[in-house]
Design a protein around this motif. Sequence first.
Motif, PDB file in Angstrom:
ATOM      1  N   GLU A  66       0.881  -1.242  -0.002  1.00 20.43           N
ATOM      2  CA  GLU A  66      -0.464  -0.079  -0.325  1.00 20.43           C
ATOM      3  C   GLU A  66       0.505   0.980   0.016  1.00 20.43           C
ATOM      4  O   GLU A  66       0.604   2.360  -0.591  1.00 20.43           O
ATOM      5  N   ARG A  99       1.852   2.453  -3.247  1.00 23.24           N
ATOM      6  CA  ARG A  99       1.630   2.274  -4.082  1.00 23.24           C
ATOM      7  C   ARG A  99       0.995   3.849  -4.570  1.00 23.24           C
ATOM      8  O   ARG A  99       0.899   3.892  -5.129  1.00 23.24           O
ATOM      9  N   VAL A 111       4.468   0.153  -9.372  1.00 19.30           N
ATOM     10  CA  VAL A 111       2.618  -0.478  -9.319  1.00 19.30           C
ATOM     11  C   VAL A 111       2.699  -2.046  -8.538  1.00 19.30           C
ATOM     12  O   VAL A 111       3.787  -2.200  -8.998  1.00 19.30           O
TER      13      VAL A 111
END
Lengths: 232, 292
Positions: B269, B272, B285
């Motif tokens: 996360e 990201r 990504v």
Amino acid sequence: MDLILQGAKHALELLIQGDPEIFQVVLLSLRVSGTAVLISLLLGIPLGTILALSEFPGRRLVLSLVNTGMGFPPVVVGLFVSMLLWRSGPLGGLDLLYTPAAMVIAQVALAAPIIIGLTAAAIQQLNPKLRLQILSLGANRRQLMWILLREARLPLLAAVMAGFGGVISEVGAVMMVGGNVKGQTRVLTTATVLETRMGHFDVAIALSLVLLGITFLVNLALTIFQQRGGTR
Amino acid sequence: MQHLGRIKQIVARAGLVALTTGVLIGLAALATFTALSPAAGASGKNVILATTTSTQDTGLLDVLVPLFEKKTGYLVKTIAVGTGEALAMGERGEADVLLVHAPASEEKFMAAGHGINRKPVMHNDFVLVGPAADPARIMGLPLAEALGKIASAKAIFVSRGDDSGTHKMEKKLWKEAKITPSGNWYVDAGQGMGETLRISDQKQAYTISDRGTYLALKNGLSLKILVEKDRALLNFYSVIEVNPAKSTRINNAGAKAFSDFIISPETQEIIRHFGDKKYGQPLFVPDAGQQR
């Protein structure tokens, strides 16, 4: 031009605010290079004196080797020291690679030949009659050595400056054996390389200015010490 | 002359004494220094992470490594080199864990038994950048065609030339375009991505960069993105634990902990959103647990 001014301004800000990360980097640079020069002196002055005063077969060869060592490429030293300290290398068990101690070892390999070579030259340029005179005045050998080194203190301090200047500004060897690990082995030169690579030119310039400032201050102190008591 | 002989003797003896003392003091100083340095006596706590310059230069590792250290108590030594060198370090057992991006070389590395547990971590993509004037007229073309035009126009192209993941990728792309780049126009920089971009900028040349490094440096550069989003330009990062069978000195527990950490949902996360604020778009990504 903008960038240089901006960098200088940022440098001042960082220094005035006493940025702890930069402070740590500066401290480590001084610690590593200071230790390396100290060890090099302890090795180099006796070795240089022996080379200057004694005669043995192959002395000229040894001197040429030492003089070559004065111009040793740091990356070559870095590579050799790395290979020695690799886990698979002969000293791998010590777990020294990527530690400040590894950087000290590499810098000693760079500074010691400079100090040996310049010490030998410094002692050799003294008048040989001086030794006879000192001995005939009843000096013991410790006193003889001491007087000779004192007589040669101008060039000897120049040797210290050359050695220190050489290692604190060196980047190839410390990058290889230290690895530029944040908070552990990052010194002024490797941090400058990294910041440049990251495009943080202002920080890179700030670090360069600090490096220049430190080398100047150290040399200033040594020069004052060297010139103390006036010129001869 | 008798005197001279005596002097030499004295000097030699005094020298030897001084030298021995010097060596002893030197070793003592080094030992003290070693004892004082944070790594001493904690080898089980040290994890050597060999990785590529892109993960360091973008600042991603500056975010992830302190988190990992805090969570697990391990001390990470991040050695940022090219993927080629990182894999070589793994092969020699000089590193514990690798974070690299050169799938073909990684597969060879795994097949040779140098690593275990290779896992996908994330991807980003490469972009073909060049001067805004675009002398070879490649803007918006498919990648292979664009490379063909650069070669036939003999427009200057700067290659990393350092056997890094990016360099391997670039060589693959030329190969796929069926071109063997050589000649004065093909410049071999032999340096990291940041320097290579800067050299390209100074020479007003074309080059291939990972998007992250380009975005990180964009403000200081006049280079523009000319070709992007081609499937061939995707760049996959994997984490690999170095095979602990190679040497008893490999810290596999630490390697495994790092591998688990970087593919954990929380870390993924963070990846990201890394770069959101600074660059206006994320740089990586996350793709842990996915099939590629």
